[in-house]
Scaffold this active site. Structure first.
Site, PDB file in Angstrom:
ATOM      1  CE  LYS A  87      -2.248   1.122   3.838  1.00 34.57           C
ATOM      2  NZ  LYS A  87      -2.671   2.409   4.403  1.00 34.57           N
ATOM      3  NE  ARG A 115      -7.933   2.883  10.639  1.00 32.56           N
ATOM      4  CZ  ARG A 115      -6.705   3.122  11.002  1.00 32.56           C
ATOM      5  NH1 ARG A 115      -6.604   3.638  12.504  1.00 32.56           N
ATOM      6  NH2 ARG A 115      -5.503   3.069  10.794  1.00 32.56           N
ATOM      7  NE  ARG A 168       9.429  -9.338   4.842  1.00 35.33           N
ATOM      8  CZ  ARG A 168       8.502  -8.312   4.756  1.00 35.33           C
ATOM      9  NH1 ARG A 168       8.070  -7.863   3.588  1.00 35.33           N
ATOM     10  NH2 ARG A 168       7.974  -7.723   5.910  1.00 35.33           N
ATOM     11  NE  ARG A 194      11.180  -6.731   9.332  1.00 36.34           N
ATOM     12  CZ  ARG A 194      10.133  -5.687   8.525  1.00 36.34           C
ATOM     13  NH1 ARG A 194      10.656  -4.863   7.591  1.00 36.34           N
ATOM     14  NH2 ARG A 194       9.061  -5.730   8.877  1.00 36.34           N
ATOM     15  NE  ARG A 200       3.204  -7.261  11.277  1.00 33.97           N
ATOM     16  CZ  ARG A 200       4.240  -7.466  10.264  1.00 33.97           C
ATOM     17  NH1 ARG A 200       4.086  -7.755   8.904  1.00 33.97           N
ATOM     18  NH2 ARG A 200       5.559  -7.821  10.591  1.00 33.97           N
TER      19      ARG A 200
END
Ligand SMILES: [Zn+2]
Length: 214
Positions: free
Chosen positions: A13, A87, A126, A160, A171
């Site tokens: 995004k 929201r 990744r 990470r 998420r």
């Protein structure tokens, strides 16, 4: 042309919003940024918001609406990309009114659609070179020589800690909870457009451009 761009973390995004800003001159309107700017500039709404925050209070919907109105009045000729707002259903209705009062409307809500399992694979696989930061992926982009960075020949790599399936699932759930109150509102108006967020960035960018040119 005013839009809302929606997409879960990892769907690209930010990249697409940055493109719309640089290629079309659109303005990305994030309430956090607008609030900081208004407080810094000492606008009427900024002064009101600062008083609330200094007293330890939360900035109300009414203040946020006034903030957006103030920003719209400063001009967004090439269109706005609303970021992180609305929201709630009430905020969506407030935004509609704010735009209508200025002879404008929200043209599209563009959602970058992702397949959760594929997104998890994309994120979990990744890793980067610990020395130069070059990006790699277990499945999609292995170094030419296994275990050796293509760019700097380092043999140290890192991942990470957030790039794991649990974090990604959390998420995604947060994203769905955040958009659930507003998507039906815009769906009912027939302005939601869904783009395949799993496609490569150029393809996604071209699809968004096609929507904006209709
Ligand atoms: Zn390297």
């Amino acid at each position: 042309m005013n839009i809302i761009l929606l997409g879960p973390p990892g769907a690209g995004k930010g990249t697409q919003a940055a493109r719309l800003v640089s290629e079309r001159g659109m303005v990305q309107l994030s309430t956090g940024d607008m609030l900081r700017a208004a407080v810094k500039a000492g606008t009427p709404v900024g002064i009101e918001a600062k008083a609330v925050m200094d007293a330890g209070g939360l900035v109300s919907d009414a203040i946020v609406s006034a903030l957006i109105g103030e920003r719209l009045d400063q001009g967004v000729e090439k269109g706005a990309i609303f970021d992180g707002y609305p929201r709630t259903h009430a905020q969506a209705e407030a935004l509609e009114l704010l735009l209508a009062e200025r002879g404008q409307a929200l043209d599209y809500v563009i959602e970058l659609d992702v397949d959760e399992a594929a997104l998890i694979e994309r994120i979990v696989g990744r890793y980067t070179c610990a020395a130069c930061g070059a990006g790699y992926h277990d499945r999609f982009k292995e170094p030419a020589v296994a275990g050796v960075c293509d760019v700097c020949a380092s043999t140290e790599f890192k991942r990470r800690p957030d790039d794991n399936a649990d974090t990604v699932s959390t998420r995604m759930a947060e994203y769905r909870a955040k958009t659930a109150p507003i998507l039906p509102f815009y769906d009912a108006k027939g302005i939601v457009r869904r783009v395949d967020g799993m496609a490569d960035m150029d393809h996604v960018g071209a699809e968004i451009a096609a929507i904006l040119s209709t």
